[in-house]
Design an enzyme around this catalytic site. Structure first.
Site, PDB file in Angstrom:
ATOM      1  N   LYS A 237       0.825  -1.125   0.031  1.00  0.00           N
ATOM      2  CA  LYS A 237       0.040   0.057  -0.040  1.00  0.00           C
ATOM      3  C   LYS A 237       0.902   1.231  -0.021  1.00  0.00           C
ATOM      4  O   LYS A 237       2.028   1.394   0.650  1.00  0.00           O
ATOM      5  CB  LYS A 237      -1.207  -0.016   1.127  1.00  0.00           C
ATOM      6  CG  LYS A 237      -1.985  -0.998   0.652  1.00  0.00           C
ATOM      7  CD  LYS A 237      -3.299  -1.237   1.531  1.00  0.00           C
ATOM      8  CE  LYS A 237      -4.284  -1.937   1.232  1.00  0.00           C
ATOM      9  NZ  LYS A 237      -5.390  -2.479   1.945  1.00  0.00           N
TER      10      LYS A 237
ATOM     11  N   ARG B  29      -3.637 -10.495   4.089  1.00  0.00           N
ATOM     12  CA  ARG B  29      -4.027 -10.394   2.578  1.00  0.00           C
ATOM     13  C   ARG B  29      -2.687  -9.809   1.771  1.00  0.00           C
ATOM     14  O   ARG B  29      -2.440  -8.811   2.045  1.00  0.00           O
ATOM     15  CB  ARG B  29      -5.157  -9.599   2.400  1.00  0.00           C
ATOM     16  CG  ARG B  29      -5.655  -9.513   1.014  1.00  0.00           C
ATOM     17  CD  ARG B  29      -7.056  -8.381   1.158  1.00  0.00           C
ATOM     18  NE  ARG B  29      -7.595  -8.477  -0.280  1.00  0.00           N
ATOM     19  CZ  ARG B  29      -7.069  -7.871  -1.254  1.00  0.00           C
ATOM     20  NH1 ARG B  29      -6.165  -6.804  -1.027  1.00  0.00           N
ATOM     21  NH2 ARG B  29      -7.515  -7.845  -2.579  1.00  0.00           N
TER      22      ARG B  29
HETATM   23  N1  HH2 Z   1      -7.395  -4.040   0.277  1.00  0.00           N
HETATM   24  C1  HH2 Z   1      -7.650  -4.025  -1.052  1.00  0.00           C
HETATM   25  C2  HH2 Z   1      -8.738  -4.755  -1.605  1.00  0.00           C
HETATM   26  N2  HH2 Z   1      -9.163  -5.567  -0.635  1.00  0.00           N
HETATM   27  N3  HH2 Z   1      -9.900  -6.584   1.348  1.00  0.00           N
HETATM   28  C3  HH2 Z   1      -9.787  -6.535   2.691  1.00  0.00           C
HETATM   29  N4  HH2 Z   1     -10.427  -7.524   3.360  1.00  0.00           N
HETATM   30  N5  HH2 Z   1      -8.628  -5.751   3.284  1.00  0.00           N
HETATM   31  C4  HH2 Z   1      -7.944  -4.956   2.626  1.00  0.00           C
HETATM   32  O1  HH2 Z   1      -6.905  -4.124   3.163  1.00  0.00           O
HETATM   33  C5  HH2 Z   1      -8.014  -4.944   1.145  1.00  0.00           C
HETATM   34  C6  HH2 Z   1      -9.221  -5.547   0.798  1.00  0.00           C
HETATM   35  C7  HH2 Z   1      -6.804  -3.453  -1.813  1.00  0.00           C
HETATM   36  O2  HH2 Z   1      -5.912  -3.995  -2.429  1.00  0.00           O
HETATM   37  P1  HH2 Z   1      -5.885  -4.626  -4.151  1.00  0.00           P
HETATM   38  O3  HH2 Z   1      -6.872  -5.690  -4.132  1.00  0.00           O
HETATM   39  O4  HH2 Z   1      -4.495  -5.038  -4.352  1.00  0.00           O
HETATM   40  O5  HH2 Z   1      -6.009  -3.486  -4.979  1.00  0.00           O
HETATM   41  P2  HH2 Z   1      -7.249  -2.893  -5.778  1.00  0.00           P
HETATM   42  O6  HH2 Z   1      -8.500  -2.675  -4.973  1.00  0.00           O
HETATM   43  O7  HH2 Z   1      -6.713  -1.652  -6.423  1.00  0.00           O
HETATM   44  O8  HH2 Z   1      -7.457  -4.133  -6.787  1.00  0.00           O
END
Ligand code: HH2
Length: 271
Positions: A203, A237
C-alpha cells in the site's frame, strides 16, 4: 490470503491477470507458495477507482473462481450480492466485503443463508473520495466502534457471529499516521474477539515511508505483517506470498516457541 485481482486498474497489478487463464495460473502459483485462501476480486478499490457494473464483474470473476475451486479456499472480494452468490455457486466459500455490508442490502442475508465466512472491513467514505483529507477523533476507537456496529448488524441479519472476521481497512480513508497508529494499536481491534484480517500489502503509505515503487514493497509489507501478527492478527492479505510466509513463519515460531510452523518450505529445507 493471496490476492488475485481480475481487473484492468488495480493499484499494484492492474491488467496482469485480467485474462481468466492468467488469473487462474497466478492463483495456483500463490497456493503453491503457501496461500491458504485466494481472494478473487473483479473491482478495484484503489483511491479514485471507477465502480464496475455487475455484469462485467461477474464476467471477470466467475471463471476464475471456478478454476481455483479446489486449489485452495476461494474468497470473493465483492460488495455485490449477485456477484457473491454466483461466486459461492462456483466454489467460493468466503465473502470479503470492503463496505462491511453497506454496499448492497442483500449481501448480509446471502452470507447468513449460505452459512459462509465473511470479512467486514472499515472504510471512510468511498474509494472515489476516501483519501480526501480523512479525519477521526481517535482513529483506533472510531474504527473499532464501526467494526463493532457492523458485526452487530451482520448478526442481526442472520450471520453467525463465529463466521465474521474484521479488518481495520489499512489505506482506506487513512493518512500515513492513521495507518501506523492502527498497526501499533491493532490489539485493540483484536480485543473485539473476532479474527482480524490485515491488508497492508504494497500500500501507498509503505511507499511514502520507504521511497519504494509499488512492486518493490514486499519487505515493507512483511515488516508490517510481522507487527500485526505479534498484536494478534489472524489473516494476512498479500500479493507477495513467499516473502510473507517466510516472515510470518519466523515470527510465529519466535512468538509461540513451536516449529516447524506452517511454511510449505519447512519440509524441504535442511539448513
Ligand atoms: N485491500 C484491497 C482490496 N481488498 N480487502 C480487505 N479485506 N482488506 C484490504 O486491506 C483490502 C481488501 C486493496 O488491494 P488490491 O486488491 O491489491 O487493490 P485494488 O483494490 O486496486 O484491486
Amino acid at each position: 490470503m493471496g490476492v488475485v485481482n481480475v481487473t484492468p486498474d488495480s493499484f499494484s497489478d492492474g491488467g496482469r491477470y485480467l485474462d481468466a487463464r492468467a488469473a487462474i495460473d497466478h492463483g495456483e502459483q500463490l497456493a503453491a507458495e503457501g496461500a491458504a485462501i485466494l481472494d478473487v476480486g473483479g473491482e478495484s478499490t484503489r483511491p479514485g477507482a471507477d465502480p464496475v457494473g455487475e455484469d462485467e464483474e461477474l464476467r471477470r470473476v466467475v471463471p476464475v473462481v471456478e478454476g481455483l475451486a479446489g486449489v485452495a479456499r476461494v474468497s470473493i472480494d465483492t460488495s455485490k450480492a449477485a456477484v457473491a452468490a454466483a461466486a459461492l455457486d462456483a466454489g467460493a466459500d468466503y465473502v470479503n466485503d470492503v463496505t462491511a455490508f453497506r454496499g448492497d442490502p442483500e449481501l448480509a442475508g446471502l452470507v447468513g443463508d449460505r452459512g459462509v465466512d465473511c470479512c467486514l472491513m472499515h472504510m471512510l467514505g468511498t474509494p472515489r473520495t476516501m483519501q480526501e483529507n480523512p479525519r477521526y477523533d481517535d482513529v483506533v476507537s472510531d474504527v473499532k466502534a464501526f467494526l463493532e456496529a457492523r458485526l452487530a448488524y451482520a448478526v442481526g441479519e442472520g450471520v453467525a457471529e463465529e463466521r465474521v472476521m474484521l479488518d481495520p481497512g489499512i489505506g482506506f480513508g487513512k493518512t500515513v499516521e492513521h495507518n501506523l497508529e492502527l498497526i501499533r494499536r491493532l490489539d485493540e481491534i483484536v480485543a473485539l474477539g473476532r479474527p482480524v484480517v490485515f491488508g497492508v500489502s504494497r500500500k501507498s503509505f509503505l511507499g511514502k515511508l520507504t521511497g519504494r515503487a509499488v512492486g518493490e514493497r514486499a519487505v515493507a509489507t512483511a515488516a508490517a505483517n510481522v507487527l500485526a501478527l505479534e498484536r494478534g492478527a489472524s489473516i494476512f492479505r498479500v500479493h507477495d506470498v513467499p516473502e510473507t510466509v517466510d516472515a510470518l513463519t519466523v515470527a510465529a515460531a519466535t512468538l509461540t516457541d513451536r516449529w516447524p510452523a506452517t511454511s510449505p518450505r519447512t519440509t524441504t529445507t535442511t539448513t
